[in-house]
Write a protein that holds these residues in place. Sequence first.
Motif, short mmCIF file in Angstrom:
data_model
loop_
_atom_site.label_atom_id
_atom_site.label_comp_id
_atom_site.label_asym_id
_atom_site.label_seq_id
_atom_site.Cartn_x
_atom_site.Cartn_y
_atom_site.Cartn_z
N VAL A 1076 37.71 -10.70 18.89
CA VAL A 1076 37.51 -9.36 18.32
C VAL A 1076 38.61 -8.41 18.79
N ALA A 1077 38.97 -8.48 20.07
CA ALA A 1077 40.02 -7.61 20.61
C ALA A 1077 41.35 -7.84 19.90
N GLU A 1078 41.71 -9.10 19.68
CA GLU A 1078 42.97 -9.40 19.00
C GLU A 1078 42.91 -9.00 17.53
N GLN A 1079 41.76 -9.16 16.90
CA GLN A 1079 41.64 -8.76 15.49
C GLN A 1079 41.77 -7.25 15.33
N GLY A 1105 53.23 -12.54 15.66
CA GLY A 1105 52.50 -13.69 16.15
C GLY A 1105 51.03 -13.46 16.45
N LEU A 1106 50.47 -12.31 16.04
CA LEU A 1106 49.06 -12.06 16.33
C LEU A 1106 48.15 -13.00 15.54
N SER A 1107 48.55 -13.34 14.33
CA SER A 1107 47.74 -14.27 13.54
C SER A 1107 47.67 -15.64 14.22
N ASN A 1108 48.80 -16.10 14.70
CA ASN A 1108 48.80 -17.40 15.38
C ASN A 1108 48.01 -17.34 16.68
N ARG A 1109 48.10 -16.22 17.37
CA ARG A 1109 47.33 -16.08 18.62
C ARG A 1109 45.82 -16.10 18.33
N ILE A 1110 45.40 -15.41 17.28
CA ILE A 1110 43.98 -15.38 16.93
C ILE A 1110 43.52 -16.78 16.52
N ARG A 1111 44.33 -17.47 15.77
CA ARG A 1111 43.97 -18.84 15.39
C ARG A 1111 43.87 -19.74 16.62
N GLY A 1112 44.76 -19.54 17.58
CA GLY A 1112 44.68 -20.32 18.81
C GLY A 1112 43.40 -20.04 19.57
N LEU A 1113 42.97 -18.78 19.59
CA LEU A 1113 41.71 -18.45 20.26
C LEU A 1113 40.52 -19.08 19.55
N PHE A 1114 40.56 -19.07 18.22
CA PHE A 1114 39.49 -19.72 17.47
C PHE A 1114 39.45 -21.22 17.77
N GLU A 1115 40.61 -21.86 17.76
CA GLU A 1115 40.65 -23.31 17.97
C GLU A 1115 40.18 -23.67 19.38
N TYR A 1133 35.65 -17.20 11.71
CA TYR A 1133 36.92 -17.92 11.58
C TYR A 1133 37.30 -18.06 10.10
N MET A 1134 36.34 -18.41 9.27
CA MET A 1134 36.62 -18.55 7.84
C MET A 1134 37.05 -17.22 7.22
N HIS A 1135 36.34 -16.16 7.54
CA HIS A 1135 36.69 -14.85 6.98
C HIS A 1135 38.07 -14.39 7.45
N PHE A 1136 38.42 -14.69 8.68
CA PHE A 1136 39.74 -14.28 9.17
C PHE A 1136 40.85 -15.00 8.41
N LEU A 1137 40.71 -16.30 8.18
CA LEU A 1137 41.76 -17.05 7.49
C LEU A 1137 41.92 -16.56 6.05
N VAL A 1138 40.80 -16.25 5.40
CA VAL A 1138 40.89 -15.76 4.02
C VAL A 1138 41.55 -14.38 4.00
N SER A 1139 41.19 -13.51 4.94
CA SER A 1139 41.80 -12.19 4.99
C SER A 1139 43.29 -12.27 5.33
N ASP A 1140 43.70 -13.34 5.99
CA ASP A 1140 45.11 -13.53 6.32
C ASP A 1140 45.88 -14.24 5.21
N GLY A 1141 45.20 -14.55 4.11
CA GLY A 1141 45.87 -15.18 2.97
C GLY A 1141 45.97 -16.68 3.05
N LYS A 1142 45.27 -17.33 3.96
CA LYS A 1142 45.36 -18.78 4.12
C LYS A 1142 44.05 -19.40 3.62
N VAL A 1143 43.94 -19.44 2.29
CA VAL A 1143 42.70 -19.91 1.68
C VAL A 1143 42.54 -21.41 1.87
N ASP A 1144 43.63 -22.17 1.77
CA ASP A 1144 43.54 -23.62 1.92
C ASP A 1144 43.07 -24.00 3.33
#
Length: 1202
Positions: A1076-1079, A1105-1115, A1133-1144
């Motif tokens: 949440v803090a990174e988002q 690189g904030l998107s990659n950092r957030i994905r790393g925290l999720f993983e 996690y799903m909502h964040f990826l969609v909001s970041d444009g990474k639907v696949d």
Amino acid sequence: MRQTIMALFPAFAEVATNEVEDSPKVELDWLNNKSFQTGDALSLHNRFINKGIERQDEKDSREVSSAEDEDGQVPPKKKKKKSEKKRKKKKKHKKRSGKYSNSSGSDSETIYPSDLKKEQEADRTEAAPLDSRFCWLDDLQSPTRQSFCVDRKPDRANWTYKSLYKGDVARYKRKGRSSLGLDACRQEISWEDLTKKQRGGDKKKGADRYFSTVSRQLLRSVPPLPTLSANPDCRNVISTSSFLTLCGNEEEAKGQTGDRSQMSLVNPLGVYDSSTALWLQGKGKQDEKEHQTQDVQTDQNTVVLAGRTEEFNRRLREQPDNIQLWIEFIKYQDELSATAFGGEEEHKANNPAEHHKSSYRAVLEKKLSIAERAVATNPGCIALQLERLKICQELWESSALAKEWKKLVFLHPNSAPLWREYLLFTQSYFSTFTVSKVNSAYGKCLSTLSAVRDGSMVSHPALPGVEEDMLDIFTQQCHFLRQAGHSEKAISLFQAMLDFTFFKPDSVQKLSTKQQVEFFEPFWDSGEARVGELGARGWKAWMLQQERGGWLQPNAEDEDEEEEEDEEEVKDRSQPRWAVWLDVESSREASHWLPWRPDKSKGQSEEDCEDPERQVLFDDIGPSLICLSSPDLQLRLLLHFLSFLGLPVDSVLSGEPSQPGLMLENLSFLTQGNDLQRPLTSHDLPDLGVNSIGHMTTLQGIRKLVGLGKQGERFVTNVLNMVQPVLPAHHRAALSLSLVQYEKLKVLQSVHSGNKKRLRLQGKRSKRIMKRLLKEPDNRSSLVLWREYAHLEWLLGNLDEARKVFSTAAALGGSKGLSCSHLCELCLLWAQLEVEDGPNVHGGGLRDVTASSAVSVLTRLAEGTSLVFPSSSQSISPVSILKARKSYEQAVTANLLTLDQNPHNPQATRKGHEDLQVQQFRGLVGCYALFQYLTMDIHAANTVYSQARDRMEGLHSKLTLDSKCEKETNLSSREAAADSSHTFRYYVNRLASECEALAIQQVALHRYHNNTNVCPLASLREALTAALSTWPSSAPLWSIYVQMENHYHSAGRARRFFHSVVRNNSSVVPRLFAIVAEQQRKQMVDAAQRSCCHGSALPILPENGLSNRIRGLFESAIVTKIGAHCPLLWRVYMHFLVSDGKVDKATGIFYKALQNIPWAKGLYMDAVQLFPEHLQEFVDLMTEKELRVRLPLEELDILLED
């Protein structure tokens, strides 16, 4: 011997030395070439002079011979050309050398070392002339000719290709694959046969770069450097530490200093490498010794790598019953494989899937063999069995794995922790998951544990605390059914348990649980009203009436049942198909969560039900019924049911679930405590993050109804009216408090909505209900209920009315003063509300302390005088303030001294209506700290909180360690052990709750001080970090911490703190708030970049690189055991990826989430919202897994056509 250093200018060497000797203070070191040795220079100079004299003699002799040749006129043309070339070279050389001849003052030529070196090379080449053309060895006319030639013609192909032409490379045929001189046992040569390679095969790879997989594997394969012990007595002992210790020996230090000084003479600037420095010292490089040293180090590394494994094996042979050692040895194989194979991430880098798969499987098989050996040595250990099955989950087929799990629970049917793991496996294993299978597994678990508790299963005795474990598993089953959409079955389970627990006939009390369930089935199938329904009388009354001839059916006129008008479900047909499905599905979930029952007065039967899934059969709930003999556990069952319906309950009385991550699914859990208008009282009702019944929608969906609605609230009222008469007084008070807090929660939701009309209507209904409760005889003198009613009036804006209620309630407390915990909590809330709505406290203290309403309330509380509303606003004397401070100090000190005496007094803890003495601290310490803050400053309040928290947290840690020791001790009497352990756990949980409440009060007061005054945030940060280090699962504390750190441009401090907490804690709460803090930081950066024009300054530092950092925290969060089964984490996690444009990638995460939480219906609804084109696929998947689908797509098409 003194070493002589030659000057940079040799001609002035003597002058320089004299000047240095005469005046030592003058520093001319820059004129000295310290790397130039005088002795070497003199020897070189003499050699150059001798060579020059010899060359001059040869020159004179050549000139004489040339003159004789000219007189004879014999030489050919070639010799003439060569002589002319030589004369031209000599003339040029004379010109160059003559340039400096005048400076030397002599006619002799100056000879330089470089010229001499060139001439020596020329003489060496003239001594061995070579041919300048190629020829074959067979074509040589004479064998005495040179067999080699110098090829001076450049080959431009070498610029293009990386190797010589293959035709120029000699070929030979090797006989055998061995080599002479090698030891066949130790040494071997691997010959690379190029003839076997096909033309279309892969080309030979070049040298690996430093970032390649092979190079990184080589770095990882190097184990910790072995170091010799610093003790001279044990020099031969090799230490396996992963670092080199600093040497403290003086002699070694002196030796190192001498080496440095010696090295500084030959390498003053540090620009030479080791070989050059050795050459300047006149020393040679010891290649053979270095190779020998490297070989020794390699052998030592191999020894260290295998040493830890040998140590594990030795210790396990000596201690085969050490369970923790076996588990550590199994986990050590991952570390060993990371060293051997270069780690999992190395294989992922270049994507060698097959190699990674084979190596990973090899490690799993090795771990499995160790686990099987451990289980064979300790066949009764459940932890080792679970570790073995965890490894088998990735190796075996689903059928074999399920069979092994069933075998394990059959061998250990009395272990509740094992049953929890088995249920989690069946609930989260996607390939074999269905709702009916999991529900039957829950029933099997509870029926088996009930048989163990009753003594029916003679082979296995009941363990202490089995009833508490059974209740926890029962509650987990109800939440599982709710999350899967089967809310009717969950409500029916609670209804049956309440009837089975509180209205059990006396004739079946002494029977076993299985027999009691058999007697209960006819009552359930009789069609009589159940708990919560109108006209319900209970199982006991039904049994008595059956003996007398049955019930008399009431007339339909006696029922005040209001028929609800059917509203059109599809309100907007212009919406997309998926949006209509989500809207209708969530609305049906909110209105149809009660099980459907045929109304006999209207002549209805079971065939009249439109949705058969709304009917619940006894076979679905019968195996899950359990017996609860303890009154505290019966109260806990009631509180679990109220919490299931959405009412706030006491977390200590209800008990925390064993697996709280399974129930986290509400986004409000991450956004609580953001009400800046109520900084001191906003954490009065914390959000647990668990959705209530009927709230099944998408992650960001808003619930349409406030509370349960008319139908739900009528159901809750019927439950309380039916159950309260059979409860003791202190249990009835807990239920009344929960109902009052529910009304206050609805008012708070109405306040946040901003709808004044809705707030006014809700306020009237809530006030009417609270007044009705306060008129009851048991609640007239309850300070807790009066406190909640006064707070409700304050929230509605009726401040004068609220002050009157506070004064009336304080008068009920009489002159008890600080000795009454409930009176302290009431006055603390009153003072906090006065501070929030009063003038700001500047500088940590009021300007006029005697005129403050809050100070007046707290002072009169300490004096023990009556708190009448008109007098609360009158000024108080400074002497009264001093006396009040002294009274607070004495009261807090006395309670701290008697704090640790309560765990040794079990009689006090068994009285439910008399809470433990530790309950006084929340109100008493809070009043004292707020009094100090208003009359002095924030530091005085911080001292009060620190003193109380240090004492209480120290006692809590000590009691926690004692409880762990008691679990390992075998007690003779199991009933006494269960009773004492339950009492002890209650006290420890209450103490932990009070400590966390004090930490939240302290942090909230700090935040209020920082918002109203200009001061640094260091004290607030220090208080937050200290509290979060002790209570890392506290969501209110994390919420305040995230809000505080958002004020800074740099997030390094917060990231380091999050990492330190997450590293030592397995809870999913700090991981969620780190995300949440990174988002929030990413949202601030994106908003700043969008708001500013091109070229203008940004209000915040941009960060990539904030998107990659957030994905790393999720993983990293979903890898953990708790995070992998947390629905809220996957949905965010799903909502964040969609909001970041990474639907696949979001689609991939959805299917990955199904492998861990296939029962969460909210996950499927989020997928429908995020990927609407796959609506049919998701609904079919829900139907296949037997999740509750209230609106089939065929019915949706019919609704849209109409």
